[in-house]
Design an enzyme around this catalytic site. Sequence first.
Site, PDB file in Angstrom:
ATOM      1  N   GLU A 100      -2.549   6.729  -5.612  1.00 35.04           N
ATOM      2  CA  GLU A 100      -2.916   6.292  -4.264  1.00 35.04           C
ATOM      3  C   GLU A 100      -2.226   7.149  -3.213  1.00 35.04           C
ATOM      4  OE1 GLU A 100      -3.829   1.957  -3.094  1.00 35.04           O
ATOM      5  OE2 GLU A 100      -1.705   2.247  -2.588  1.00 35.04           O
ATOM      6  N   TYR A 142       0.855  -1.192   0.000  1.00 37.83           N
ATOM      7  CA  TYR A 142       0.000   0.000   0.000  1.00 37.83           C
ATOM      8  C   TYR A 142       0.887   1.236   0.000  1.00 37.83           C
ATOM      9  CZ  TYR A 142      -3.208   3.617   1.647  1.00 37.83           C
ATOM     10  OH  TYR A 142      -3.935   4.776   1.776  1.00 37.83           O
ATOM     11  N   HIS A 143       0.550   2.210  -0.850  1.00 42.01           N
ATOM     12  CA  HIS A 143       1.382   3.402  -1.021  1.00 42.01           C
ATOM     13  C   HIS A 143       0.872   4.544  -0.148  1.00 42.01           C
ATOM     14  CE1 HIS A 143       3.991   6.318  -2.820  1.00 42.01           C
ATOM     15  NE2 HIS A 143       4.319   5.552  -3.844  1.00 42.01           N
ATOM     16  N   GLY A 144       1.677   4.969   0.825  1.00 46.13           N
ATOM     17  CA  GLY A 144       1.320   6.116   1.647  1.00 46.13           C
ATOM     18  C   GLY A 144       1.613   7.418   0.937  1.00 46.13           C
ATOM     19  N   SER A 202       3.874  -0.915  -6.018  1.00 47.20           N
ATOM     20  CA  SER A 202       2.614  -0.440  -5.459  1.00 47.20           C
ATOM     21  C   SER A 202       1.667  -0.168  -6.625  1.00 47.20           C
ATOM     22  CB  SER A 202       2.805   0.843  -4.644  1.00 47.20           C
ATOM     23  OG  SER A 202       1.538   1.373  -4.278  1.00 47.20           O
TER      24      SER A 202
END
Length: 322
Positions: A187, A114-116, A181
């Site tokens: 995202e 998951y890409h912050g 990602s």
Amino acid sequence: MDMLTNSIKGFEDVIVDYIDVDFTLWLSWLLMPLLITFLLPVFILILLYVSALIFYIYKLHRVRLREAYGKDWKIAARNVVAAIWDVHGYILHGYEVVGMEKIPMDEPVLFIYYHGAVPIDLYYFVSKMVLVNSKIVHSVVDRFLLKVPGFSIICHVMKLIPGTIQTCSSILKDGNMLAISPGGVYEAQFGDSYYQLLWKNRLGFAKVAVDAKVKIVPLFTQNLREAFRTVSWGRRFWLRIYAATKFPFAPIYGGFPVKLKTYVGDPISFDDSLTPEEVKDKVALALEELINKYQKKPGSITRALLERIYDPSSSSSYDKTK
């Protein structure tokens, strides 16, 4: 009359002096949280440039350093930079990796994460892989990163690529590890504290996995969106800008010392009966299960800060986090 005038003038001078000083102090206290919030991400940029500087040092003095370390200059430099990021993650975020033993170290692996707003967890994870397992994880990044002055050497040494399906598949077929990602910059820019996957219809990573016939390992970092966030106002405006330029213009704020913990999911074995669409759905489900299991939603900066101070599930020492 002169005495009265002088007294009034003196009183005015005193009032003006003290009011100006007090107002300045009040204004600085008022704006300090705002300044700190938006300036902290600059420290990440500075650390990236420090990394570039170290890489240049090793590149320019590789002969002498190779004699000292008995290794290729890139390997030596990579370990130094990895150590810097590892200590940074430990001090600022108490960073940990849970489930490292699940990763098959003797074969190529495709990590899906998951890409912050800032993928700082990937920096920490890659650093641990370098230091603990002597493994370099190739990473797919957006092309704009290659155009940032001074970043090309970081991309070269740390194996950051704007990968196509062919290049990513080739990297895995050569026996390397690769991190992707699917949500990417989109995202990062438009995700929020509810941690939904914003993958749209992207199938590239699934096609890579099918072509290379490798295992997929999902990764998720708890509280990632509480460390850095993008501004919530003007979302439609930033969406239009991104759609036109594909560049991340939405402002980022944060740098909060929240608890960060990366959870490694169970490896998903290659199944030649699955289509890329089915692979995508299977991986998305596995990653969403990690998010739902380990992330309280919506994310809270206050709660994440408290977890940094006291988290009974964390390791009690620096050595154990490794």
